[in-house]
Design a protein around this motif. Structure first.
Motif, PDB file in Angstrom:
ATOM      1  N   HIS A  37       0.841  -1.214   0.000  1.00 60.72           N
ATOM      2  CA  HIS A  37       0.000   0.000   0.000  1.00 60.72           C
ATOM      3  C   HIS A  37       0.870   1.256   0.000  1.00 60.72           C
ATOM      4  O   HIS A  37       0.564   2.221  -0.694  1.00 60.72           O
ATOM      5  CB  HIS A  37      -0.881   0.034   1.258  1.00 60.72           C
ATOM      6  CG  HIS A  37      -1.995  -0.971   1.256  1.00 60.72           C
ATOM      7  ND1 HIS A  37      -3.085  -0.857   0.426  1.00 60.72           N
ATOM      8  CD2 HIS A  37      -2.185  -2.085   1.987  1.00 60.72           C
ATOM      9  CE1 HIS A  37      -3.905  -1.876   0.660  1.00 60.72           C
ATOM     10  NE2 HIS A  37      -3.382  -2.631   1.593  1.00 60.72           N
ATOM     11  N   GLU A  38       1.950   1.228   0.792  1.00 57.47           N
ATOM     12  CA  GLU A  38       2.809   2.405   0.932  1.00 57.47           C
ATOM     13  C   GLU A  38       3.434   2.786  -0.411  1.00 57.47           C
ATOM     14  O   GLU A  38       3.782   3.938  -0.625  1.00 57.47           O
ATOM     15  CB  GLU A  38       3.939   2.141   1.947  1.00 57.47           C
ATOM     16  CG  GLU A  38       3.468   1.864   3.373  1.00 57.47           C
ATOM     17  CD  GLU A  38       3.341   0.370   3.659  1.00 57.47           C
ATOM     18  OE1 GLU A  38       2.913  -0.379   2.764  1.00 57.47           O
ATOM     19  OE2 GLU A  38       3.677  -0.029   4.789  1.00 57.47           O
ATOM     20  N   THR A  76       1.986   2.199  -3.444  1.00 54.03           N
ATOM     21  CA  THR A  76       1.013   2.409  -4.516  1.00 54.03           C
ATOM     22  C   THR A  76      -0.072   3.421  -4.154  1.00 54.03           C
ATOM     23  O   THR A  76      -0.825   3.843  -5.033  1.00 54.03           O
ATOM     24  CB  THR A  76       0.301   1.070  -4.858  1.00 54.03           C
ATOM     25  OG1 THR A  76      -0.239   0.519  -3.656  1.00 54.03           O
ATOM     26  CG2 THR A  76       1.269   0.066  -5.472  1.00 54.03           C
ATOM     27  N   ASN A  77      -0.174   3.829  -2.898  1.00 57.03           N
ATOM     28  CA  ASN A  77      -1.265   4.706  -2.473  1.00 57.03           C
ATOM     29  C   ASN A  77      -0.670   5.938  -1.776  1.00 57.03           C
ATOM     30  O   ASN A  77      -0.002   5.813  -0.752  1.00 57.03           O
ATOM     31  CB  ASN A  77      -2.177   3.905  -1.523  1.00 57.03           C
ATOM     32  CG  ASN A  77      -3.363   4.705  -1.014  1.00 57.03           C
ATOM     33  OD1 ASN A  77      -3.249   5.896  -0.704  1.00 57.03           O
ATOM     34  ND2 ASN A  77      -4.497   4.049  -0.910  1.00 57.03           N
ATOM     35  N   ASP A  78      -0.902   7.121  -2.371  1.00 54.69           N
ATOM     36  CA  ASP A  78      -0.299   8.362  -1.853  1.00 54.69           C
ATOM     37  C   ASP A  78      -0.758   8.680  -0.435  1.00 54.69           C
ATOM     38  O   ASP A  78       0.009   9.206   0.371  1.00 54.69           O
ATOM     39  CB  ASP A  78      -0.644   9.551  -2.756  1.00 54.69           C
ATOM     40  CG  ASP A  78       0.064   9.440  -4.093  1.00 54.69           C
ATOM     41  OD1 ASP A  78       1.020   8.645  -4.193  1.00 54.69           O
ATOM     42  OD2 ASP A  78      -0.342  10.147  -5.048  1.00 54.69           O
ATOM     43  N   GLN A  79      -2.015   8.369  -0.163  1.00 54.34           N
ATOM     44  CA  GLN A  79      -2.544   8.654   1.173  1.00 54.34           C
ATOM     45  C   GLN A  79      -1.774   7.839   2.222  1.00 54.34           C
ATOM     46  O   GLN A  79      -1.377   8.366   3.259  1.00 54.34           O
ATOM     47  CB  GLN A  79      -4.037   8.298   1.208  1.00 54.34           C
ATOM     48  CG  GLN A  79      -4.755   8.834   2.428  1.00 54.34           C
ATOM     49  CD  GLN A  79      -6.171   8.250   2.561  1.00 54.34           C
ATOM     50  OE1 GLN A  79      -6.634   7.509   1.685  1.00 54.34           O
ATOM     51  NE2 GLN A  79      -6.840   8.585   3.643  1.00 54.34           N
ATOM     52  N   VAL A  80      -1.559   6.573   1.894  1.00 45.43           N
ATOM     53  CA  VAL A  80      -0.851   5.697   2.835  1.00 45.43           C
ATOM     54  C   VAL A  80       0.610   6.127   2.976  1.00 45.43           C
ATOM     55  O   VAL A  80       1.143   6.215   4.082  1.00 45.43           O
ATOM     56  CB  VAL A  80      -0.948   4.215   2.397  1.00 45.43           C
ATOM     57  CG1 VAL A  80      -0.203   3.311   3.365  1.00 45.43           C
ATOM     58  CG2 VAL A  80      -2.405   3.784   2.286  1.00 45.43           C
ATOM     59  N   SER A  81       1.247   6.464   1.834  1.00 49.09           N
ATOM     60  CA  SER A  81       2.668   6.840   1.925  1.00 49.09           C
ATOM     61  C   SER A  81       2.853   8.181   2.615  1.00 49.09           C
ATOM     62  O   SER A  81       3.914   8.454   3.174  1.00 49.09           O
ATOM     63  CB  SER A  81       3.318   6.825   0.548  1.00 49.09           C
ATOM     64  OG  SER A  81       2.721   7.790  -0.281  1.00 49.09           O
ATOM     65  N   GLU A  96      -4.472   0.904   7.052  1.00 44.67           N
ATOM     66  CA  GLU A  96      -3.345   1.643   6.464  1.00 44.67           C
ATOM     67  C   GLU A  96      -3.591   3.130   6.206  1.00 44.67           C
ATOM     68  O   GLU A  96      -2.642   3.881   6.048  1.00 44.67           O
ATOM     69  CB  GLU A  96      -2.896   0.941   5.164  1.00 44.67           C
ATOM     70  CG  GLU A  96      -3.891   0.930   4.012  1.00 44.67           C
ATOM     71  CD  GLU A  96      -4.910  -0.207   4.083  1.00 44.67           C
ATOM     72  OE1 GLU A  96      -4.910  -0.954   5.079  1.00 44.67           O
ATOM     73  OE2 GLU A  96      -5.724  -0.320   3.137  1.00 44.67           O
ATOM     74  N   THR A  97      -4.858   3.560   6.145  1.00 45.12           N
ATOM     75  CA  THR A  97      -5.101   4.977   5.838  1.00 45.12           C
ATOM     76  C   THR A  97      -5.283   5.840   7.093  1.00 45.12           C
ATOM     77  O   THR A  97      -5.678   7.000   6.984  1.00 45.12           O
ATOM     78  CB  THR A  97      -6.334   5.149   4.923  1.00 45.12           C
ATOM     79  OG1 THR A  97      -7.469   4.558   5.562  1.00 45.12           O
ATOM     80  CG2 THR A  97      -6.119   4.502   3.572  1.00 45.12           C
TER      81      THR A  97
END
Ligand code: ZN
Length: 246
Positions: A15-16, A18-23, A200-201
């Motif tokens: 997730h970190e 591929t997903n900007d919110q998570v990273s 994750e979010t």
């Protein structure tokens, strides 16, 4: 600390990437936030991720692990069955295992539980209140009546798990559902703790009380020092058998 607990944190770590919110919440990966929370407990922390060779869980790494922490979600199926079996055997031999949040659907947790481990879920940014229902338990050490998280994913009953050996926490959600969120098991010589929060979010793994629970769980799940039990044919009796009790 004389005998530091050797911890391995296994993070799927997708997730970190591929997903900007998570990273943006976990720029160094969720494993880094979890590791940071454990620094008062042990500095012997190894990070392992899905995309490492052997998922970072070689025989040598597992041999040197007292407690394994597991976070996975979108790629449970990509975890090699051979590695799952390797982790399983280590748990039976005494390694502690802490399964976090969506790890309820990991191959290793399902194999250890023997049930579907299915549940209800909803992503609505609702409040979660995690109640301590076993105040004398070591995993509840230093935790108040409850932990409140302003926003989390909802997990609701029924959670298809075997009856926990000990239930330490129960969650209530704003939408009305409840969930057994802190569950203890033993399998073979190993201790297992399932701990629900950590979608994750949300920045859940920065919460000091959540970190305290994970740290307490690591100490609880650490193996005891004793020889592995002997099984099989016990040819040599401890006493002389007279065999005259007929
Ligand atoms: Zn989630």
């Amino acid at each position: 600390m004389s005998q530091e607990i050797k911890i391995t944190i296994w993070n799927e770590y997708r997730h970190e990437k591929t997903n900007d919110q998570v990273s943006s919440i976990y720029p160094q990966g969720m494993h880094s936030a979890i590791a940071e929370g454990l620094h008062g407990t042990s500095d012997k922390i190894t990070i392992a991720t899905l995309d490492d060779p052997e998922h970072g869980l070689s025989e040598a790494v597992l041999e040197q692990t007292d407690v394994l922490i597991w976070w996975g979600h979108m790629a449970h199926d990509e975890v090699n069955n051979e590695i799952v079996d390797r982790v399983y055997q280590r748990v039976l031999k005494g390694m502690g295992l802490i399964v976090l949040h969506s790890g309820h659907f990991s191959k290793i947790f399902k194999k250890l539980m023997g049930t579907s481990c299915d549940l209800k879920w909803r992503e609505a940014g609702e409040k979660e209140r995690i109640w301590v229902v076993n105040p004398g338990h070591p995993i509840a050490d230093g935790i108040g009546e409850y932990i409140e998280l302003p926003q989390e994913e909802m997990y609701g009953e029924h959670f298809d798990i075997p009856q926990p050996d000990e239930l330490v926490m129960v969650s209530w959600f704003e939408g009305g559902e409840v969930f057994r969120s802190g569950c203890c098991y033993t399998r073979g010589s190993g201790k297992i703790f399932y701990f629900r929060p950590g979608h994750e979010t949300y920045p859940t793994y920065y919460n000091p009380q959540i970190r305290k629970v994970i740290s307490n769980a690591v100490k609880w799940a650490a193996p005891v020092k004793r020889d592995y039990p002997r099984y099989g044919h016990a040819e040599q009796p401890l006493e002389i058998i007279k065999g005259d009790n007929k």
